[in-house]
Each structure stands twice: as structure tokens, then as C-alpha cells.
Scaffold this motif. Structure first.
Motif, PDB file in Angstrom:
ATOM      1  N   THR A 153       1.038  -1.221  -0.054  1.00 48.21           N
ATOM      2  CA  THR A 153       0.263  -0.097  -0.435  1.00 48.21           C
ATOM      3  C   THR A 153       1.035   1.414  -0.490  1.00 48.21           C
ATOM      4  O   THR A 153       1.334   1.557   0.836  1.00 48.21           O
ATOM      5  CB  THR A 153      -0.914   0.410   1.524  1.00 48.21           C
ATOM      6  OG1 THR A 153      -0.301  -0.390   2.556  1.00 48.21           O
ATOM      7  CG2 THR A 153      -1.425  -1.193   1.364  1.00 48.21           C
ATOM      8  N   PRO A 154       0.467   2.169  -0.572  1.00 52.66           N
ATOM      9  CA  PRO A 154       1.413   3.181  -1.035  1.00 52.66           C
ATOM     10  C   PRO A 154       1.233   4.040   0.447  1.00 52.66           C
ATOM     11  O   PRO A 154       0.317   4.299   1.457  1.00 52.66           O
ATOM     12  CB  PRO A 154       0.675   4.037  -1.840  1.00 52.66           C
ATOM     13  CG  PRO A 154      -0.855   3.607  -2.160  1.00 52.66           C
ATOM     14  CD  PRO A 154      -0.638   2.712  -1.689  1.00 52.66           C
ATOM     15  N   GLY A 155       2.146   5.140   1.479  1.00 52.70           N
ATOM     16  CA  GLY A 155       2.637   6.042   1.792  1.00 52.70           C
ATOM     17  C   GLY A 155       3.649   6.528   1.687  1.00 52.70           C
ATOM     18  O   GLY A 155       4.598   6.715   1.583  1.00 52.70           O
ATOM     19  N   ASP A 156       4.282   6.770   2.892  1.00 48.04           N
ATOM     20  CA  ASP A 156       4.758   7.703   3.728  1.00 48.04           C
ATOM     21  C   ASP A 156       5.932   7.011   5.163  1.00 48.04           C
ATOM     22  O   ASP A 156       4.704   6.989   6.118  1.00 48.04           O
ATOM     23  CB  ASP A 156       4.907   9.195   4.065  1.00 48.04           C
ATOM     24  CG  ASP A 156       5.874   9.936   3.853  1.00 48.04           C
ATOM     25  OD1 ASP A 156       6.620   9.560   3.830  1.00 48.04           O
ATOM     26  OD2 ASP A 156       5.839  11.615   3.873  1.00 48.04           O
ATOM     27  N   PHE A 157       7.012   6.608   5.394  1.00 41.92           N
ATOM     28  CA  PHE A 157       7.414   5.893   6.339  1.00 41.92           C
ATOM     29  C   PHE A 157       8.959   6.420   6.774  1.00 41.92           C
ATOM     30  O   PHE A 157      10.003   6.403   5.499  1.00 41.92           O
ATOM     31  CB  PHE A 157       7.766   4.168   5.424  1.00 41.92           C
ATOM     32  CG  PHE A 157       6.644   3.799   4.977  1.00 41.92           C
ATOM     33  CD1 PHE A 157       5.758   3.364   6.083  1.00 41.92           C
ATOM     34  CD2 PHE A 157       6.416   3.605   3.725  1.00 41.92           C
ATOM     35  CE1 PHE A 157       4.181   2.357   5.997  1.00 41.92           C
ATOM     36  CE2 PHE A 157       4.992   2.898   3.463  1.00 41.92           C
ATOM     37  CZ  PHE A 157       4.208   2.032   3.971  1.00 41.92           C
ATOM     38  N   HIS A 158       8.703   6.674   7.764  1.00 43.58           N
ATOM     39  CA  HIS A 158       9.655   7.532   8.468  1.00 43.58           C
ATOM     40  C   HIS A 158      10.748   6.127   9.429  1.00 43.58           C
ATOM     41  O   HIS A 158       9.572   6.091  10.093  1.00 43.58           O
ATOM     42  CB  HIS A 158       9.290   8.647   9.251  1.00 43.58           C
ATOM     43  CG  HIS A 158       8.814   9.413   8.110  1.00 43.58           C
ATOM     44  ND1 HIS A 158       9.866  10.447   7.604  1.00 43.58           N
ATOM     45  CD2 HIS A 158       7.558  10.104   7.891  1.00 43.58           C
ATOM     46  CE1 HIS A 158       9.158  11.226   7.282  1.00 43.58           C
ATOM     47  NE2 HIS A 158       7.911  10.863   7.413  1.00 43.58           N
ATOM     48  N   PHE A 159      11.778   5.557   9.276  1.00 42.72           N
ATOM     49  CA  PHE A 159      12.378   5.322  10.000  1.00 42.72           C
ATOM     50  C   PHE A 159      13.425   5.165  10.553  1.00 42.72           C
ATOM     51  O   PHE A 159      14.182   6.190  10.499  1.00 42.72           O
ATOM     52  CB  PHE A 159      12.738   3.561   9.847  1.00 42.72           C
ATOM     53  CG  PHE A 159      11.739   2.691   8.366  1.00 42.72           C
ATOM     54  CD1 PHE A 159      11.065   1.755   9.019  1.00 42.72           C
ATOM     55  CD2 PHE A 159      11.468   3.017   7.373  1.00 42.72           C
ATOM     56  CE1 PHE A 159      10.126   1.494   8.773  1.00 42.72           C
ATOM     57  CE2 PHE A 159      10.318   2.264   6.805  1.00 42.72           C
ATOM     58  CZ  PHE A 159       9.661   1.738   7.777  1.00 42.72           C
ATOM     59  N   THR A 160      13.462   5.089  12.241  1.00 46.93           N
ATOM     60  CA  THR A 160      14.757   5.481  13.321  1.00 46.93           C
ATOM     61  C   THR A 160      14.965   3.887  13.288  1.00 46.93           C
ATOM     62  O   THR A 160      15.038   3.021  14.100  1.00 46.93           O
ATOM     63  CB  THR A 160      14.656   5.871  14.404  1.00 46.93           C
ATOM     64  OG1 THR A 160      13.826   7.228  13.377  1.00 46.93           O
ATOM     65  CG2 THR A 160      15.786   6.152  15.356  1.00 46.93           C
ATOM     66  N   LEU A 161      16.846   3.545  13.200  1.00 46.90           N
ATOM     67  CA  LEU A 161      17.533   2.610  13.990  1.00 46.90           C
ATOM     68  C   LEU A 161      18.097   3.203  14.503  1.00 46.90           C
ATOM     69  O   LEU A 161      19.560   4.123  14.479  1.00 46.90           O
ATOM     70  CB  LEU A 161      18.339   1.721  12.658  1.00 46.90           C
ATOM     71  CG  LEU A 161      19.627   0.869  12.919  1.00 46.90           C
ATOM     72  CD1 LEU A 161      18.963  -0.206  13.109  1.00 46.90           C
ATOM     73  CD2 LEU A 161      20.730   1.044  11.830  1.00 46.90           C
TER      74      LEU A 161
END
Length: 191
Positions: A153-161
């Protein structure tokens, strides 16, 4: 004085079995850059010295501080005139502050295309890191350094490692991914 039996002069000589000195500091673990307390107690007439002296605020004091960058065994030596020196030691185990770098840069992808995320954590010589990706949405394993990202599904994803040592020394980096739907052509002229 033979008449009064009073001494004309006297001297007091202190004889010590050994020098008594106690080390208050105990073996400890800390993150690189943190301060460790070096503390010993004993007779104030003794001369004290801490080894290794590099990085110690006052290596001749019974209460001083150091900022070790690597695991270090500190030894305090008490000296007094011709008496044999006495020494005590403790170890400050230092864990590194992880330097995290997500090599995959912010980008746009089409949904349904898997993306391998690449990252490095320094110093690489330290092997006991735990990894946490937040949030875990779309990642095949949010507890490994380099997971696979996949969404339908489309989307805006912000990740932190975040990389952590067993003691809790932490470092992190972030990543932004925009997942777009595939293009659909409509009203195309037929052959």
C-alpha cells in the motif's frame, strides 16, 4: 636525669606493620565519554599516585576522576618513606557509543518492490550490538541491522535505526521512504 629520673629529651618512633590503604572504587562498566570516580582512602601523610595517569584529572589525589575511552585497569599506589609501597586496582570496562549510518538514503519507490536497507555501525570491532527499527512497519525483521522493506500500500514511512550495547550506550540514524503506487496508463491509443 639521674636525680629526678625525668627524661631530659625524648623521641617517638612510629613503626608500621604495613601501609593501610583501601580502594573505594569497584569494577564498573560505562559508556565511552562517561566519567569514572577514582577513590581510595588511607593516611593523609602517604603519597598517592594513580596509574595510568593519562586522562586522570589529578593523579596524585585520593579522590579524582577520569574519562576512559577504552577498558582500563586503574591502580592506586600508596607510598610512605622507606616502607614498601601498597597498591590496589580496579577495572573500568568501557563500551563504545555506536555510530550508526544508514547507507540507503531517503528515496521514493514503487509499492511491491522490495528494498534492501543497508547500514553500518561503528566501531565494527564491538560485536554485541542489538538493533531496533522503529516503527517496524513493512520490515521483514526489525531486530537486524539490514532488514528488507516491502509494502503493498502507498505511504510515507519514517524509520529510525537504534544500535545499543549491553550497557545501554546508544546511537541512531533515520531514513525516509515514500512508497508510491505503480503508474497506470488509461485512454491509450490502440495499435
Amino acid at each position: 636525669n639521674c636525680c629526678t629520673l625525668e627524661p631530659i629529651d625524648s623521641i617517638t618512633i612510629k613503626i608500621r606493620d604495613s601501609l593501610r590503604m583501601d580502594l573505594i572504587s569497584k569494577d564498573t562498566a560505562l559508556c565511552a565519554g562517561d566519567q569514572v570516580t577514582l577513590h581510595a582512602t588511607g593516611d593523609p601523610s602517604f603519597t598517592y599516585s594513580w596509574l595510568p595517569s593519562a586522562g586522570i584529572m589529578n593523579p596524585q589525589d585520593t579522590l579524582t576522576f577520569a574519562n576512559p575511552t577504552q577498558t582500563t585497569t586503574y591502580t592506586v599506589i600508596a607510598s610512605y618513606k622507606s616502607c614498601p609501597d601498597v597498591s590496589r586496582s580496579f577495572t573500568a570496562t568501557v563500551e563504545p557509543i555506536p555510530i550508526v549510518d544508514i547507507l540507503t538514503k531517503d528515496l521514493n519507490i514503487c509499492i511491491g518492490d522490495p528494498l534492501q536497507i543497508n547500514a553500518t555501525v561503528e566501531p565494527a570491532s564491538f560485536q554485541n550490538y542489538t538493533y531496533t527499527w522503529s516503527p517496524p512497519t513493512g520490515l521483514n525483521d526489525p531486530t537486524i541491522k539490514e532488514p528488507l522493506f516491502f509494502v503493498t500500500t502507498p505511504g510515507d514511512f519514517h524509520f529510525t535505526l537504534t544500535a545499543s550495547t549491553p550497557l545501554g550506550c546508544k546511537g541512531s540514524d533515520s531514513l525516509h521512504i515514500i512508497a508510491r503506487p505503480g503508474m497506470e496508463l488509461t485512454n491509450v491509443t490502440a495499435d
